[in-house]
Write an enzyme that holds these catalytic residues in place. Structure first.
Site, short mmCIF file in Angstrom:
data_model
loop_
_atom_site.label_atom_id
_atom_site.label_comp_id
_atom_site.label_asym_id
_atom_site.label_seq_id
_atom_site.Cartn_x
_atom_site.Cartn_y
_atom_site.Cartn_z
N ARG A 1 -162.40 -6.95 -3.53
CA ARG A 1 -162.70 -7.80 -2.37
C ARG A 1 -161.60 -7.69 -1.34
NH1 ARG A 1 -159.00 -11.57 -2.14
NH2 ARG A 1 -158.08 -12.38 -4.06
N GLY A 2 -161.88 -8.12 -0.14
CA GLY A 2 -160.84 -8.20 0.87
C GLY A 2 -159.92 -9.37 0.60
N THR B 1 -155.08 -14.84 -4.58
CA THR B 1 -155.57 -16.20 -4.63
C THR B 1 -155.63 -16.63 -6.08
OG1 THR B 1 -157.25 -17.74 -3.78
CG2 THR B 1 -158.06 -15.72 -4.80
N HIS C 1 -157.80 -18.74 -9.06
CA HIS C 1 -159.06 -19.32 -9.49
C HIS C 1 -158.82 -20.05 -10.81
CE1 HIS C 1 -161.25 -17.32 -6.39
NE2 HIS C 1 -161.10 -16.12 -6.90
N ALA D 1 -161.07 -20.79 0.43
CA ALA D 1 -160.72 -19.40 0.76
C ALA D 1 -161.99 -18.56 0.81
CB ALA D 1 -159.76 -18.84 -0.28
N ILE D 2 -161.91 -17.47 1.57
CA ILE D 2 -163.03 -16.54 1.69
C ILE D 2 -162.51 -15.13 1.46
CG2 ILE D 2 -164.74 -15.54 3.27
CD1 ILE D 2 -164.90 -18.25 4.65
N GLY D 3 -163.16 -14.41 0.59
CA GLY D 3 -162.85 -13.00 0.38
C GLY D 3 -164.14 -12.29 0.00
N GLY E 1 -167.14 -13.83 -2.33
CA GLY E 1 -167.62 -14.97 -1.55
C GLY E 1 -166.56 -15.98 -1.21
N CYS F 1 -153.07 -16.18 -0.35
CA CYS F 1 -153.63 -15.46 0.79
C CYS F 1 -152.56 -14.93 1.74
CB CYS F 1 -154.62 -16.33 1.56
SG CYS F 1 -155.97 -16.93 0.53
#
Length: 248
Positions: A95-96, A100, A102, A175-177, A188, A206
């Site tokens: 992913r970009g 991060t 989780h 966050a978004i990736g 997502g 990030c």
């Protein structure tokens, strides 16, 4: 999509949201919630299989909500120096974004959507994801906001000390990736509901650092919501943006 090379969204349309509904006929998006923690490698494998099947016309779109056991995920732009303390397993991801965290108490939403039947526009997709999270937070009376030059959703914290130059304190709550392959999305968003926020200290989240920048969660903001309540709102706010859903 790199969490630092942000896509600054244009002003939203009159209804206040960036939307990306289907422009061609097809079944609703499958809506699935994992009831037990899902390992990261297994999640990536499933997303890749589903994305390939969607591209081939052999499966429909999927919104998959999961929790992971504690781990750090490194995107394609992750810098080794941002891994401060590898106290949890580290997964290199396609992913970009950068590093991060989780873990339990964080709702991760993996979206496998076919942008060919929506709009083949990565910028519009990321803006729609941000609006989805902002609308979800709004249902809990939390003002989620974009920040120029940063992907993700932020919350102003006037109750915290300002930065060295007087900047308002801000905490990241989502966050978004994403990854887009042959115009099918996967990976997502991650929304902090009630994770252990101390676990973020093992990384520079990030790639963003600063005395006035941190991370927060709904419970940290004083909202004792359950994951089930969040899931209900996520689905409700997803549909006006991305289209109808159906349970498996």
């Amino acid at each position: 999509m790199n969490d630092q090379r942000a896509i600054d969204c244009p002003a939203p349309p009159r209804d206040g949201r960036h939307t990306l509904p289907p422009t061609s006929a097809g079944p609703p998006v499958d809506w699935e919630i994992a009831r037990a923690p899902v390992g990261y490698a297994a999640a990536v494998e499933r997303m890749e299989r589903r994305a390939d099947a969607i591209y081939a016309g052999e499966a429909g779109e999927l919104a998959w909500l999961v929790e992971h056991p504690p781990l750090y995920s490194a995107g394609t732009s992750a810098r080794d120096a941002d891994l401060v303390d590898a106290r949890f397993p580290v997964h290199r991801s396609g992913r970009g974004g950068q590093f991060t965290y989780h873990g339990p108490g964080q709702r991760v939403g993996y979206l496998m959507l076919d942008l060919r039947r929506r709009r083949p526009d990565v910028r519009a997709y990321v803006c729609a994801l941000e609006d989805w999270i902002i609308a979800t937070l709004g249902a809990f009376n939390v003002r989620g906001e974009r920040r120029a030059g940063r992907v993700g959703v932020w919350v102003a914290r006037p109750d915290k000390p300002r930065g060295l130059n007087g900047e308002m304190a801000e905490d990241k709550i989502a966050a978004i990736g994403v990854r887009v392959r042959r115009w099918v999305t996967f990976h997502g968003v991650s929304l902090n509901v009630e994770p252990d926020l101390s676990h973020f200290s093992g990384i520079v989240p990030c790639g963003i650092s600063g005395a006035h920048l941190g991370v927060t969660s709904l419970v940290d903001l004083g909202l004792p919501v359950t994951m089930e309540e969040v899931d209900d709102i996520l689905r409700r706010e997803f549909e006006p943006i991305f289209g109808a859903t159906r349970l498996p």
